[in-house]
Design a protein around this motif. Sequence first.
Motif, mmCIF file in Angstrom:
data_model
loop_
_atom_site.group_PDB
_atom_site.id
_atom_site.type_symbol
_atom_site.label_atom_id
_atom_site.label_comp_id
_atom_site.label_asym_id
_atom_site.label_seq_id
_atom_site.Cartn_x
_atom_site.Cartn_y
_atom_site.Cartn_z
ATOM 1 N N ALA A 43 0.860 -0.980 0.473
ATOM 2 C CA ALA A 43 0.271 -0.101 -0.276
ATOM 3 C C ALA A 43 0.754 1.230 0.000
ATOM 4 N N VAL A 44 2.071 1.573 0.691
ATOM 5 C CA VAL A 44 3.334 2.295 0.662
ATOM 6 C C VAL A 44 3.563 2.973 -0.566
ATOM 7 N N PHE A 45 4.068 1.630 -1.913
ATOM 8 C CA PHE A 45 4.390 2.219 -2.805
ATOM 9 C C PHE A 45 2.842 2.137 -4.052
ATOM 10 N N THR A 46 1.730 1.832 -3.299
ATOM 11 C CA THR A 46 0.754 2.624 -4.341
ATOM 12 C C THR A 46 0.417 3.660 -3.976
ATOM 13 N N ARG A 47 0.268 4.088 -3.120
ATOM 14 C CA ARG A 47 -0.065 5.759 -2.523
ATOM 15 C C ARG A 47 0.604 6.665 -2.586
ATOM 16 N N ARG A 48 2.465 5.786 -3.327
ATOM 17 C CA ARG A 48 3.023 6.617 -4.066
ATOM 18 C C ARG A 48 3.297 6.548 -5.455
ATOM 19 N N GLN A 49 2.353 5.583 -5.984
ATOM 20 C CA GLN A 49 2.362 5.295 -7.154
ATOM 21 C C GLN A 49 4.159 4.891 -8.002
ATOM 22 N N VAL A 50 4.531 3.792 -7.139
ATOM 23 C CA VAL A 50 5.543 3.397 -7.754
ATOM 24 C C VAL A 50 4.825 2.347 -7.783
ATOM 25 N N ASN A 51 5.547 1.654 -8.964
ATOM 26 C CA ASN A 51 4.980 -0.058 -8.948
ATOM 27 C C ASN A 51 6.597 -1.017 -8.781
ATOM 28 N N ILE A 52 5.498 -1.762 -8.162
ATOM 29 C CA ILE A 52 6.587 -2.780 -7.876
ATOM 30 C C ILE A 52 7.238 -3.896 -9.043
ATOM 31 N N GLU A 53 8.637 -3.849 -9.760
ATOM 32 C CA GLU A 53 8.790 -5.008 -10.420
ATOM 33 C C GLU A 53 9.416 -5.973 -10.222
ATOM 34 N N SER A 54 9.567 -6.122 -8.789
ATOM 35 C CA SER A 54 9.431 -7.695 -8.450
ATOM 36 C C SER A 54 9.636 -7.592 -6.267
ATOM 37 N N LEU A 55 9.040 -9.193 -6.244
ATOM 38 C CA LEU A 55 8.524 -9.207 -5.178
ATOM 39 C C LEU A 55 9.095 -10.559 -4.768
ATOM 40 N N ASN A 56 9.349 -10.769 -3.787
ATOM 41 C CA ASN A 56 10.128 -12.179 -3.101
ATOM 42 C C ASN A 56 9.528 -12.451 -1.300
ATOM 43 N N VAL A 57 9.014 -13.142 -0.978
ATOM 44 C CA VAL A 57 8.712 -13.294 0.393
ATOM 45 C C VAL A 57 9.430 -14.844 0.827
ATOM 46 N N SER A 58 9.897 -14.707 1.690
ATOM 47 C CA SER A 58 10.409 -15.982 2.806
ATOM 48 C C SER A 58 10.734 -16.054 4.092
ATOM 49 N N ALA A 59 11.090 -16.419 4.799
ATOM 50 C CA ALA A 59 11.842 -16.127 6.094
ATOM 51 C C ALA A 59 12.913 -16.230 6.317
ATOM 52 N N SER A 60 13.404 -15.206 6.951
ATOM 53 C CA SER A 60 14.839 -15.260 7.120
ATOM 54 C C SER A 60 16.364 -16.004 8.206
ATOM 55 N N SER A 61 17.008 -15.865 8.509
ATOM 56 C CA SER A 61 17.888 -16.923 8.901
ATOM 57 C C SER A 61 17.774 -16.389 10.213
ATOM 58 N N ILE A 62 16.604 -15.439 11.010
ATOM 59 C CA ILE A 62 16.642 -14.867 11.886
ATOM 60 C C ILE A 62 15.165 -15.424 12.392
ATOM 61 N N PRO A 63 15.173 -16.864 13.754
ATOM 62 C CA PRO A 63 13.579 -17.227 13.855
ATOM 63 C C PRO A 63 12.418 -16.332 13.806
ATOM 64 N N GLY A 64 11.120 -16.802 13.391
ATOM 65 C CA GLY A 64 10.521 -15.876 13.553
ATOM 66 C C GLY A 64 9.821 -13.937 12.269
ATOM 67 N N VAL A 65 11.231 -14.070 12.059
ATOM 68 C CA VAL A 65 11.321 -12.650 11.626
ATOM 69 C C VAL A 65 11.567 -12.886 9.309
ATOM 70 N N HIS A 66 10.015 -12.632 8.748
ATOM 71 C CA HIS A 66 10.429 -12.772 7.449
ATOM 72 C C HIS A 66 11.110 -11.359 6.877
ATOM 73 N N LYS A 67 11.585 -12.050 5.422
ATOM 74 C CA LYS A 67 12.099 -11.212 4.701
ATOM 75 C C LYS A 67 11.799 -10.914 3.418
ATOM 76 N N TYR A 68 11.028 -9.493 3.294
ATOM 77 C CA TYR A 68 10.596 -9.130 2.038
ATOM 78 C C TYR A 68 11.681 -8.413 0.732
ATOM 79 N N THR A 69 11.872 -8.996 0.100
ATOM 80 C CA THR A 69 12.710 -8.631 -0.988
ATOM 81 C C THR A 69 12.072 -7.972 -2.371
ATOM 82 N N ILE A 70 12.273 -6.551 -2.699
ATOM 83 C CA ILE A 70 10.811 -5.403 -3.540
ATOM 84 C C ILE A 70 11.879 -4.481 -3.715
ATOM 85 N N THR A 71 11.437 -4.639 -5.233
ATOM 86 C CA THR A 71 12.046 -4.427 -6.229
ATOM 87 C C THR A 71 11.591 -3.206 -7.071
ATOM 88 N N ALA A 72 11.900 -1.999 -7.162
ATOM 89 C CA ALA A 72 11.671 -0.866 -7.611
ATOM 90 C C ALA A 72 12.300 0.464 -8.387
#
Length: 198
Positions: A43-72
């Motif tokens: 929603a932050v990207f949408t409000r700024r009218q910036v298109n997301i080029e790619s998005l990847n979501v996965s668990a990180s190396s820290i338990p309980g923390v997820h990592k979002y890799t976003i390109t724009a």
Amino acid sequence: MKKEIEENQVITPLPRREGKGESLFTLLVYSENIAGILNQITAVFTRRQVNIESLNVSASSIPGVHKYTITAWSDEDQIQKITKQIEKKIDVVKANYFTDEQLFIRETGLYKLSTKHVLENPEISRTVRRFGASIIEVNPTYTIVMMYGVTEQIIELFRALDAFGCVLQYTRSGRIAVTRGKQEQVSEFLEEREKTQV
């Protein structure tokens, strides 16, 4: 015979935007594993009218923390504002943005080719080998080629194969990336936060 590019055919651009003042940035966002956080981030990207080029979501190396890799595509001022707004979200632990030079990056490309074309034209197989890609399945109808690399290489192979008129389907994955430091940046942040809470 090479396939002619149709006038209105969409070609995926290389990650350089000459004359537009924009660069391709990668955001690494760390959050607690809570439903709905992805909607808040996009929603932050949408409000700024910036298109997301790619998005990847996965668990990180820290338990309980997820990592979002976003390109724009954006300019640095805009991407800074987006990063700060994301970091204000209550379930986001840390967010930061990077240029390609600051990260180790990989994507995967999958190419479904006409087996008939591949058998009739040895130059197609030579092109696959020249790019360091692998043929992972062959049947009488189609041949599957897979390639690991950076965005530019994956798109260049698509263009090279498409010129032979042999591509039946093509897709590339979202980007995965790690920083060039020893550990996740969020690790340092969490360590500091724990010290202040003691």
